[in-house]
Design a protein around this motif. Structure first.
Motif, PDB file in Angstrom:
ATOM      1  N   TRP A 131       0.718  -1.301  -0.072  1.00  0.00           N
ATOM      2  CA  TRP A 131      -0.133  -0.014  -0.091  1.00  0.00           C
ATOM      3  C   TRP A 131       0.857   1.219  -0.025  1.00  0.00           C
ATOM      4  N   PRO A 132       1.182   1.698  -1.074  1.00  0.00           N
ATOM      5  CA  PRO A 132       2.166   2.879  -1.315  1.00  0.00           C
ATOM      6  C   PRO A 132       1.837   4.196  -0.477  1.00  0.00           C
ATOM      7  N   GLN A 133       0.481   4.423  -0.296  1.00  0.00           N
ATOM      8  CA  GLN A 133      -0.084   5.578   0.459  1.00  0.00           C
ATOM      9  C   GLN A 133      -0.089   5.394   1.751  1.00  0.00           C
ATOM     10  N   LEU A 134       0.110   4.327   2.414  1.00  0.00           N
ATOM     11  CA  LEU A 134       0.071   4.111   3.784  1.00  0.00           C
ATOM     12  C   LEU A 134       0.823   5.110   4.804  1.00  0.00           C
ATOM     13  N   SER A 135       0.088   5.812   5.492  1.00  0.00           N
ATOM     14  CA  SER A 135       0.558   6.848   6.117  1.00  0.00           C
ATOM     15  C   SER A 135       0.579   6.884   7.720  1.00  0.00           C
ATOM     16  N   MET A 136      -0.242   5.916   8.331  1.00  0.00           N
ATOM     17  CA  MET A 136      -0.238   5.850   9.672  1.00  0.00           C
ATOM     18  C   MET A 136      -0.548   4.377  10.378  1.00  0.00           C
ATOM     19  N   LEU A 137       0.304   4.225  11.206  1.00  0.00           N
ATOM     20  CA  LEU A 137      -0.267   2.538  11.869  1.00  0.00           C
ATOM     21  C   LEU A 137      -0.703   3.111  13.275  1.00  0.00           C
ATOM     22  N   VAL A 138      -1.732   2.683  13.754  1.00  0.00           N
ATOM     23  CA  VAL A 138      -2.459   2.792  15.114  1.00  0.00           C
ATOM     24  C   VAL A 138      -2.517   1.597  15.736  1.00  0.00           C
ATOM     25  N   CYS A 139      -1.839   1.426  17.200  1.00  0.00           N
ATOM     26  CA  CYS A 139      -1.841   0.653  18.126  1.00  0.00           C
ATOM     27  C   CYS A 139      -1.447   1.139  19.307  1.00  0.00           C
ATOM     28  N   TRP A 140      -1.506   0.127  20.315  1.00  0.00           N
ATOM     29  CA  TRP A 140      -0.636   0.368  21.682  1.00  0.00           C
ATOM     30  C   TRP A 140       0.817   0.910  21.497  1.00  0.00           C
ATOM     31  N   ASN A 141       1.230   1.859  22.202  1.00  0.00           N
ATOM     32  CA  ASN A 141       2.597   2.057  21.961  1.00  0.00           C
ATOM     33  C   ASN A 141       3.328   2.328  23.464  1.00  0.00           C
ATOM     34  N   SER A 142       2.773   1.649  24.519  1.00  0.00           N
ATOM     35  CA  SER A 142       3.371   1.668  25.831  1.00  0.00           C
ATOM     36  C   SER A 142       3.689   0.481  26.385  1.00  0.00           C
ATOM     37  N   ALA A 143       4.315   0.294  27.617  1.00  0.00           N
ATOM     38  CA  ALA A 143       4.456  -0.738  28.601  1.00  0.00           C
ATOM     39  C   ALA A 143       5.307  -1.867  27.352  1.00  0.00           C
ATOM     40  N   SER A 144       4.723  -3.103  27.443  1.00  0.00           N
ATOM     41  CA  SER A 144       5.587  -4.173  26.618  1.00  0.00           C
ATOM     42  C   SER A 144       5.360  -3.764  25.048  1.00  0.00           C
ATOM     43  N   ALA A 145       4.287  -3.076  24.775  1.00  0.00           N
ATOM     44  CA  ALA A 145       4.275  -2.745  23.230  1.00  0.00           C
ATOM     45  C   ALA A 145       5.415  -1.946  22.734  1.00  0.00           C
ATOM     46  N   ARG A 146       5.976  -1.386  23.695  1.00  0.00           N
ATOM     47  CA  ARG A 146       7.274  -0.426  23.332  1.00  0.00           C
ATOM     48  C   ARG A 146       8.339  -1.366  22.464  1.00  0.00           C
ATOM     49  N   TYR A 147       8.463  -2.827  22.813  1.00  0.00           N
ATOM     50  CA  TYR A 147       9.235  -3.761  22.351  1.00  0.00           C
ATOM     51  C   TYR A 147       9.096  -3.808  20.543  1.00  0.00           C
ATOM     52  N   TYR A 148       7.772  -3.447  20.372  1.00  0.00           N
ATOM     53  CA  TYR A 148       7.485  -3.850  18.698  1.00  0.00           C
ATOM     54  C   TYR A 148       7.806  -2.664  17.659  1.00  0.00           C
ATOM     55  N   ARG A 149       8.562  -1.564  18.311  1.00  0.00           N
ATOM     56  CA  ARG A 149       8.490  -0.543  17.614  1.00  0.00           C
ATOM     57  C   ARG A 149       9.570  -0.786  16.442  1.00  0.00           C
TER      58      ARG A 149
END
Length: 549
Positions: free
Chosen positions: A278-296
């Protein structure tokens, strides 16, 4: 103002959410009044004298703080068909989630709660996303929403048993105020079940102009990106032939341009990204704290340069914070969703239930930089509920604290939302061993990877082999039985299968001696069935020989 009614509604809801941050007091009073109204004439209300309660102080004196176990008996009565147990509004479903005792929790949900609270909050949240992307209208294919799925679960019959299912797999919206996005009727949004459900979404949206991918947990997005690579050959054939899983589909045509773009990306780098699809993909939305930080880092590899925006801090029991601006991981307290109280604590809080009469603070009494345990009251009937969740205050938005989720108290591990507990591990190993007295020679350790998973460390005289692998398999099966979230994440591939690491007899005793020689009290070095980080895995090779299976 957008002329698209859906986007106009999103923007209005987002505007109201920001206004709530500036002037929350009237909103809080309205929520408190509604909580009392929903409790009056109920079994819980009668047991706690809530018909006589008028003030917050009276409410706190009447209702003790309690964890889910203090509500389990009431919920069992709802499951048995009794009405007006926790709320005047009749629950139309019970949403299941894992509990800290090894038994599932069943959270009541009513049409009143959906239409007045949870549904409107989602409009406000999505208003932020559309605003940040500059979308003035929704065009089919702009969004891949994996935060929930429209399932094929039948709606309950009037007077029939209350159905039980996950909050992310709802069969239908329940009223005009409930969250009903325009993609609600699109084929990719329907949950067909099975291992190919995620692939089906990719194929149906492969030629679309997807601008944002939304999930609650980042593991859902990483699963999407890894599936794109794992099943690239099948996808290329489906795109070239205009098929779905090799079968003709009247909704699909050949998409040779998309196939060629993916082939070129793979030839160049040996992998493809979500941006290649998807060349126009401009945003990912999800949790971004606690253990979710590992996924960055993983998300950056799968969608290079695409900004990450937080999903609301939300659980089956209720929404706690709402994103309203550009902060990457924390949002203001969602005072329009419930009544929230806080107990000062350390991030390493042991996780034991709070005392029923514990003193609490209001959101206006919190100090930036400090951590607190959350007690919340929601219109689903869970009043003064000890969530076990810990939040850090990282600033303020208007008059409200900006809260970042730090994790759950005690020995709880959660890479993907599985919320694995020490009780889960102990119960699984006890059953796998086959008797109630289990020697303290086993433990489970979280191990980051792609995907993450857990390692079963066990003293095993014969080293790795068929017997240790069989025991590991029994423990894995029992973990899936006692923890529904663990089973779901394993089935979807978001958690790696349980790995085994055998150590020689006496290794755990040597570990205790190792800590004692460095100044720890022997009484303080206790065996932990579940570790909250992978430190043990780095210590073991220095103490004794270990073997992975």
């Amino acid at each position: 103002m957008s002329t698209d009614p859906f986007v106009a509604r999103l923007m209005a809801a987002h505007h109201d959410q920001r206004a709530c941050c500036r002037e929350p007091h009237q909103v809080s009073r309205r929520v408190f009044a509604d909580l009392l109204d929903q409790s009056r004439g109920t079994a819980f209300g009668r047991a706690h004298g809530l018909d006589r309660v008028r003030t917050l102080a009276e409410f706190q004196a009447a209702v003790p703080v309690g964890d889910y176990e203090s509500f389990r008996g009431y919920v069992d009565r709802i499951r048995d068909g009794e009405q007006r147990v926790l709320t005047r509004s009749r629950p139309y479903a019970l949403h299941t989630t894992s509990g800290t005792t090894g038994r599932p929790k069943y959270v009541p949900t009513t049409r009143h709660w959906r239409n007045r609270y949870r549904g409107p909050a989602l409009y406000a949240q999505w208003g932020l996303y559309f605003q940040r992307l500059g979308l003035d209208r929704y065009r089919p294919g702009n969004v891949l929403d994996m935060s929930w799925e429209r399932s094929l679960i039948p709606l309950p019959e009037p007077g029939g048993p209350v159905p039980v299912y996950s909050i992310t797999k709802r069969p239908a919206t329940v009223g005009p105020q409930d969250w009903t996005p325009p993609w609600y009727a699109e084929p990719w949004f329907l949950d067909t079940g099975g291992e190919q459900s995620l692939y089906r979404k990719v194929r149906l949206l492969a030629g679309s102009d997807v601008r944002m991918v939304v999930a609650v947990n980042p593991s859902r997005i990483t699963a999407l990106g890894e599936l794109l690579n794992d099943q690239l050959e099948l996808l290329l054939k489906d795109l070239s032939d205009g098929t779905l899983l090799g079968a003709p589909d009247p909704r699909l045509t050949a998409q040779e341009a998309t196939a060629s773009r993916l082939e070129a990306a793979y030839s160049y780098g040996g992998r493809v990204t979500l941006c290649d699809l998807w060349p126009q993909l401009s945003m990912l939305v999800c949790w971004n704290s606690a253990s979710a930080r590992y996924y960055r880092a993983w998300l950056e590899r799968l969608a290079p340069g695409v900004p990450l925006v937080p999903f609301s801090t939300t659980g089956t029991e209720g929404i706690v914070t709402m994103p309203v601006d550009t902060h990457p991981s924390a949002g203001p307290l969602a005072v329009d969703q419930g009544l929230f109280e806080f107990v000062p604590c350390e991030p390493s809080d042991a996780g034991r239930p709070l005392p029923s009469g514990v003193a609490t603070l209001s959101s206006y009494e919190l100090t930036t930089g400090e951590t607190y345990r959350l007690v919340m009251s929601q219109a689903n009937g869970l009043l003064r509920y000890d969530s076990g969740d810990i939040y850090r205050v990282v600033g303020r938005v208007g008059e409200l604290p900006r809260l970042e989720f730090e994790g759950r108290g005690g020995s709880v591990s959660s890479f993907t939302g599985e919320k694995l507990t020490e009780s889960d591990v102990h119960a699984a190993i006890r059953t796998a061993v086959g008797h109630s007295s289990v020697p303290s020679v086993y433990c489970v350790v979280p191990s980051w990877g792609y995907p993450p998973g857990y390692v079963l460390v066990m003293e095993w005289p014969d080293g790795p082999g068929a017997s240790s692998e069989a025991f590991r398999d029994r423990v894995e099966a029992e973990l899936s039985r006692v923890n529904v979230e663990y089973a779901e994440k394993r089935d979807s591939g978001r958690l790696h299968p349980l790995r085994a690491q055998t150590v020689a007899p006496g290794t755990f005793r040597a570990l205790t001696e190792h800590h004692v020689t460095r100044g720890a009290s022997a009484a303080q070095v206790k065996h932990r069935w579940l570790h909250t980080d992978d430190t043990l895995l780095t210590q073991l090779p220095r103490l004794n020989g270990t073997h992975a299976a």
